[in-house]
Design a protein around this motif. Structure first.
Motif, mmCIF file in Angstrom:
data_model
loop_
_atom_site.group_PDB
_atom_site.id
_atom_site.type_symbol
_atom_site.label_atom_id
_atom_site.label_comp_id
_atom_site.label_asym_id
_atom_site.label_seq_id
_atom_site.Cartn_x
_atom_site.Cartn_y
_atom_site.Cartn_z
ATOM 1 N N UNK A 73 0.833 -1.207 0.000
ATOM 2 C CA UNK A 73 0.000 0.000 0.000
ATOM 3 C C UNK A 73 0.866 1.254 0.000
ATOM 4 N N UNK A 74 1.929 1.238 0.783
ATOM 5 C CA UNK A 74 2.823 2.398 0.840
ATOM 6 C C UNK A 74 3.584 2.578 -0.477
ATOM 7 N N UNK A 75 3.975 1.486 -1.095
ATOM 8 C CA UNK A 75 4.632 1.543 -2.400
ATOM 9 C C UNK A 75 3.678 2.168 -3.422
ATOM 10 N N UNK A 76 2.421 1.708 -3.439
ATOM 11 C CA UNK A 76 1.422 2.254 -4.358
ATOM 12 C C UNK A 76 1.183 3.736 -4.087
ATOM 13 N N UNK A 77 1.178 4.134 -2.813
ATOM 14 C CA UNK A 77 0.982 5.545 -2.463
ATOM 15 C C UNK A 77 2.117 6.410 -3.004
ATOM 16 N N UNK A 78 3.342 5.922 -2.913
ATOM 17 C CA UNK A 78 4.488 6.661 -3.438
ATOM 18 C C UNK A 78 4.378 6.828 -4.951
ATOM 19 N N UNK A 79 4.009 5.747 -5.641
ATOM 20 C CA UNK A 79 3.823 5.806 -7.096
ATOM 21 C C UNK A 79 2.710 6.790 -7.450
ATOM 22 N N UNK A 80 1.592 6.714 -6.740
ATOM 23 C CA UNK A 80 0.464 7.604 -7.011
ATOM 24 C C UNK A 80 0.840 9.060 -6.772
ATOM 25 N N UNK A 81 1.576 9.323 -5.710
ATOM 26 C CA UNK A 81 1.981 10.687 -5.402
ATOM 27 C C UNK A 81 2.947 11.226 -6.462
ATOM 28 N N UNK A 82 3.890 10.394 -6.893
ATOM 29 C CA UNK A 82 4.825 10.807 -7.939
ATOM 30 C C UNK A 82 4.069 11.152 -9.226
ATOM 31 N N UNK A 83 3.028 10.402 -9.525
ATOM 32 C CA UNK A 83 2.195 10.688 -10.705
ATOM 33 C C UNK A 83 1.444 12.004 -10.511
ATOM 34 N N UNK A 84 0.898 12.213 -9.315
ATOM 35 C CA UNK A 84 0.164 13.454 -9.038
ATOM 36 C C UNK A 84 1.084 14.672 -9.132
ATOM 37 N N UNK A 125 9.018 10.679 -0.635
ATOM 38 C CA UNK A 125 7.572 10.486 -0.570
ATOM 39 C C UNK A 125 7.290 9.527 0.581
ATOM 40 N N UNK A 126 6.821 10.044 1.691
ATOM 41 C CA UNK A 126 6.605 9.201 2.857
ATOM 42 C C UNK A 126 5.154 9.162 3.286
ATOM 43 N N UNK A 127 4.647 7.966 3.517
ATOM 44 C CA UNK A 127 3.287 7.816 4.036
ATOM 45 C C UNK A 127 3.349 7.987 5.552
ATOM 46 N N UNK A 128 2.541 8.891 6.060
ATOM 47 C CA UNK A 128 2.444 9.139 7.502
ATOM 48 C C UNK A 128 0.976 9.064 7.892
ATOM 49 N N UNK A 129 0.723 8.910 9.160
ATOM 50 C CA UNK A 129 -0.651 8.905 9.650
ATOM 51 C C UNK A 129 -0.862 10.125 10.531
ATOM 52 N N UNK A 130 -1.950 10.834 10.279
ATOM 53 C CA UNK A 130 -2.321 11.987 11.089
ATOM 54 C C UNK A 130 -2.774 11.492 12.467
ATOM 55 N N UNK A 131 -2.882 12.360 13.461
ATOM 56 C CA UNK A 131 -3.241 11.922 14.818
ATOM 57 C C UNK A 131 -4.485 11.033 14.898
#
Length: 137
Positions: free
Chosen positions: A51-62, A76-82
């Protein structure tokens, strides 16, 4: 105003095979320490990394760059808000690209959603900009 949209779909088994074959080398090259800590705690370790790998790819595309022009995996790092909601933390070349994309007088936000339904993991990123001072109160 939307300034970028990206999506990515990945087979979790691909990440499982990559983890088996390259292990630490793959993890160190692609994921931040925060992502690694979070994924290593999961029973579905490979799905979490996928999921994190896909998020990085999606963000790079965006961002409109893909993983080039100074944008690297760990920028490109996936983090979680509080409250637990996933989001993206951009550093280095990714942060520079976000600034370049954002019109003057506006502030960018990065929205992320991730899901998995084995054997697939999916992520979508929407980057939008709001006029400074027009945020929710």
């Amino acid at each position: 105003m939307i300034i970028g949209i990206g999506t990515d779909l990945i087979d979790i088994r691909r990440i499982e095979r990559t983890l088996e074959r390259f292990g630490e080398r793959f993890l160190a090259r692609v994921f931040t320490e925060t992502e690694r800590r979070r994924s290593e705690r999961r029973a579905g370790r490979a799905a979490s990394y996928a999921k994190r790998f896909a998020a990085k790819e999606a963000c790079a595309k965006a961002l409109g760059t893909g993983l080039r022009r100074g944008v690297y995996w760990r920028d490109l790092g996936v983090v979680n808000l509080p409250g637990g909601k996933p989001s993206m933390a951009l550093t280095g070349g990714a942060a520079d690209r976000l600034v370049a994309l954002t019109p003057d007088g506006m502030t960018a936000t990065v929205e992320l959603t991730m899901t998995d339904e084995p054997p697939l993991a999916h992520a979508m990123v929407v980057i939008s900009a709001v006029r400074d001072g027009d945020g929710l109160r």
